[in-house]
Design a protein around this motif. Sequence first.
Motif: not given
Lengths: 324, 324, 324, 101, 101, 101
Positions: A204-230
């Motif tokens: 029952d918690m699965f979907y909610g936790v996935l939602t929060f985890f993907l929120l964090d993954m969005g933060l993490v992925a976007a922070r890495r985007i500036k690395d793509l220049e290099k």
Amino acid sequence: MNTSLILSNILNPPVLFFFLGMLAIFVKSDLEIPAPLPKLFSLYLLFAIGFKGGVELVKSGVDQAVILTILASILMACVVPLYTFFILRLKLDAYNAAAIAATYGSISAVTFITAGSFLQQLDIAFDGYMVAALALMESPAIIVGLILVKLFTANQSESQEFNWSEVLREAFLNSSVFLLVGSLLIGVLTGEHGWEVLKPFSQDMFYGVLTFFLLDMGLVAARRIKDLEKTGIFLIGFAILIPILNAGIGLLIAKLIGMSQGDSLLFCVLCASASYIAVPAAMRLTVPEANPSLYVSTALAVTFPFNIIIGIPLYLYGINFFWS
Amino acid sequence: MNTSLILSNILNPPVLFFFLGMLAIFVKSDLEIPAPLPKLFSLYLLFAIGFKGGVELVKSGVDQAVILTILASILMACVVPLYTFFILRLKLDAYNAAAIAATYGSISAVTFITAGSFLQQLDIAFDGYMVAALALMESPAIIVGLILVKLFTANQSESQEFNWSEVLREAFLNSSVFLLVGSLLIGVLTGEHGWEVLKPFSQDMFYGVLTFFLLDMGLVAARRIKDLEKTGIFLIGFAILIPILNAGIGLLIAKLIGMSQGDSLLFCVLCASASYIAVPAAMRLTVPEANPSLYVSTALAVTFPFNIIIGIPLYLYGINFFWS
Amino acid sequence: MNTSLILSNILNPPVLFFFLGMLAIFVKSDLEIPAPLPKLFSLYLLFAIGFKGGVELVKSGVDQAVILTILASILMACVVPLYTFFILRLKLDAYNAAAIAATYGSISAVTFITAGSFLQQLDIAFDGYMVAALALMESPAIIVGLILVKLFTANQSESQEFNWSEVLREAFLNSSVFLLVGSLLIGVLTGEHGWEVLKPFSQDMFYGVLTFFLLDMGLVAARRIKDLEKTGIFLIGFAILIPILNAGIGLLIAKLIGMSQGDSLLFCVLCASASYIAVPAAMRLTVPEANPSLYVSTALAVTFPFNIIIGIPLYLYGINFFWS
Amino acid sequence: MYPVKRIEIISDSIELNKIIAGLKQAGVAKYTVIRNVEGNGIKGTTSHEVDMMENDYVIAICAPEQVDRVIEHLRPVLNRFGGVCLISDAMEVRSIQCSAT
Amino acid sequence: MYPVKRIEIISDSIELNKIIAGLKQAGVAKYTVIRNVEGNGIKGTTSHEVDMMENDYVIAICAPEQVDRVIEHLRPVLNRFGGVCLISDAMEVRSIQCSAT
Amino acid sequence: MYPVKRIEIISDSIELNKIIAGLKQAGVAKYTVIRNVEGNGIKGTTSHEVDMMENDYVIAICAPEQVDRVIEHLRPVLNRFGGVCLISDAMEVRSIQCSAT
Ligand SMILES: Nc1ncnc2c1ncn2[C@@H]1O[C@H](COP(=O)(O)O)[C@@H](O)[C@H]1O
Ligand SMILES: Nc1ncnc2c1ncn2[C@@H]1O[C@H](COP(=O)(O)O)[C@@H](O)[C@H]1O
Ligand SMILES: Nc1ncnc2c1ncn2[C@@H]1O[C@H](COP(=O)(O)O)[C@@H](O)[C@H]1O
Ligand code: NA
Ligand code: NA
Ligand code: NA
């Protein structure tokens, strides 16, 4: 291609929260999910899919389909790093090529989970034993990657010798693999009865936790985007085209061994996804000569969002096309 | 003895995850549950059992059975540290003997909770007011331990004088006791109505949080095992035999005052278990002369696993035997 | 006034746990909820009310009532800091007056949530779109506060010039506003379907998480109480009387635009509450000349407990009185 | 008060075991670790927020004569994995609980 | 820049209140605490992972003439509970927000 | 071993971006941050437990000749927002992975 598939994938709370996380970085909001909360979410997700997979494995039993799936998984986990290595060698030295190849040979559990929740939403069935495929595809690429380093880098000094027992431990006993496999085995041991008592927590918690985890993954992925220049255009192209290639090969194999549509999508997603935790950690320890921002940023800032947003519905479109 | 009891205890997800945690340390996996997540789980568990106990206490009311149970609990909490102290003095100095005696006179809430979920699984009823016994048995041993230190250690310098207000605060207002008793009282005050609104949180998640907490306890207990070399064979034997002795005495008292089988098991488990958080913290503060690795390692690396794995079904076997 | 209203508010697990937290500090228990757990709870609460508000907004649609509510909210968020500023100037310099005025012009999400759960308990309906009012009332006071600083403080050195893009980001993109608005929009986008899958997580856990969060707020508020000595009697009086005044004005406006009783209570609570996270952070960054212990302690140690314990039932009493 | 040397190493957390092993081989068994510090170095930004890369900060107080052996044991680790290592002077207030450092 | 002394204490977190009280009695009211550091000392390994034992790291910058009083007040705590205490030299960049340290 | 300066700043976490910007402007691009330290200063007690105010501890190792520029860039931030800034001496053990600091 059927854009309604992409839309029904995107208009899903977890995927939308992934976008929200990326947006937070782009507009410079101070939204953050402080450590160790993301770790809590990932421990939970690994536990929940492992346990559920075990419970379902004991229901379905181990038949020919399971064995074929497992063999196909191990095959892809060993072969993908080989051909990606030679593609990468066109532009990169052997250390970096091997590290990136290992990353793409392995898998991303969250991409797999997101694909699973996409299937659930479309009411397409898939088998619990696909979790075993997930577990089996995490480690082999690490070993293949290190063998490639051994073979294709010359005059290694003594300090660069691998400590193979350390390498094997990193590959097969890292916390993701260990918790996933452990939970799967406990699921097998406790079966229906264990599932009963843990269901409110692990389902029952699965979907909610996935939602929060993907929120964090969005933060993490976007922070890495500036690395793509290099990183350069070659690697960005690689990080989009190789998943499609890998998913395509996965699709052919899935068709060949007669997987169901749901299982085929999960298998394609495993082939297409790249590891951004377990393999990078192993590479930092064993191939410090490779540059982490290359193998982490491609996997995290390009391939992960690509798969979550476009890849999953695209591969399903391909499967629907081939299966009909 | 009925091995099926042991098996049905062990084939329980929480106990299996305890094993998984121990295994992670033995095979040197890097699995860890980073701070402060274990704290989150323990706050939750104390809240959930305290609150539920309060709600049930208000349903059952305070009758003779409750009062007898409470008296028996306080008695055991005061007597256990006394006789264990003299047993320990055979080999240890008064500081260490008193600290270990206090540890074994107090209780482990997680052992109690695990016993509760074992009873639930076997469909054996137990009373909500046993949580009051749990709360009452946590503190007295700390006071008894310090009195023993006062009586049996000579020429204390002024700096070693206890600050009794600090001691009493540590004993009766430490966070475990405070949260447990506070939640119990709030359960009593809000009764059925409060239970209704909090049930999905405090009941449905319970088993899952217990599972994660025991996973962490497995990691913690296994890390402590290497300390046992220094601890020596006497203390290891003590840490297995004294719980059995204490449970035996508990069993006799339970029979004497006519407890139900379920309540008797919980009472035995309270007598048999040792504190590894609240009492050790109090001892580090008040008896720094004692060696923490002695009193923590015995409680955590021997008595806790022993009770979780063998003790709980063993005590139930004894109860079944006596009650029939 | 109807004391049964106060009682039925107080005899609510979340409010009782708030008291328990305060008590822990007063009796010097070592109970603490270590960082970043309170952050986890507040991220969850913002996500859950935002998402639910969005889902309900899409059901109710945007009609005249919604638009009037939104206009009233923005009006109060801009006007409250203006008149409180001049009241505060009686005793304080312009920096501190502006910072406190901004704090009271903004809102406290947890007070709003507690009022919502109070209404639910009394079976009084309220509209989902009130969450939009909550989101809209968080930021304007920051801007008004800074304009007041600009207007009423003389000869500012160059270093004291505001960086307006930084200010606007702090006001409109701080993590609370961002997550609340983001979750609301995702709720609007995914509607009934998204609600279905996230309900067990975002609804069933809600009350429990609120309980834990209020336990922590009790600890935090009580720790701030000793600051009140320095704050002085003027500010303590301000922190109790201004919420009543603001709620009263809110009540009149609510009556005027024909809000339902439930919505009116929520609107009064928004007017009466003060921000203790988002606005203080913005003030520390933009008006470092003001003393944080003044604006944080009044909001946290006086106004927050006052609203939670007395304010909410008091405002409802007023509404019942006016509406009948 | 006794003169001591304070050795500080900031490095990727995957190196931690190797650094502690190096200290122990050099005869320095006491140390303190601050986990999960963040930073910026030649390997770029390191922070749990960016990804799962984290640094650890190790502090070991030792006798001045131990420093050379410590450096000898740590240098190969630093050469292979990066990180920064500082040596500075301090005075230790020895309590009766302190065995020789 | 003004010469100051940096006092650092690493110890079991149960001692923290006593250490801060000691600093205050010696007239040092400003300090910084890094919570939950891990370590290895004569009391063995200390880490939240091993059990609930945790260390705290206290740093106080003070005027050179305050050091002796600080040591006098901290020594009994260190003697009874263990931990390590270091004194070293530094220069402080005083800002206008700094009252006398 | 090379002589270096260790610059340490303890301050409200809202200043962190400005401090790092100041370091970068002064040519110091490498640093380490310990987040969420607690403390007591002229602004009173700062701790996540009291409210959401937290301090950060920034450490930057730099060449001695860089210190003056760093102070010049940090002083306005410290003057406006408070916090403490220390400079001390240390020796750096350079590994082959170290570019010039
Ligand atoms: N000059 C420096 N000052 C402070 N911290 C440093 C410095 N150089 C490196 N570090 C820290 O050491 C970590 C690893 O450094 P590197 O191997 O250069 O990437 C960085 O992430 C920083 O936390
Ligand atoms: N020589 C040392 N260098 C660095 N940290 C130390 C040293 N000695 C003790 N510590 C720290 O102080 C804590 C308590 O020390 P002890 O009282 O010796 O067990 C240890 O867990 C370490 O974190
Ligand atoms: N003399 C000092 N020693 C150690 N830490 C300090 C000192 N002064 C200030 N701090 C730290 O810097 C933070 C901000 O200081 P302040 O701006 O004075 O409030 C405090 O919360 C402490 O953590
Ligand atoms: Na792959
Ligand atoms: Na006991
Ligand atoms: Na307000």
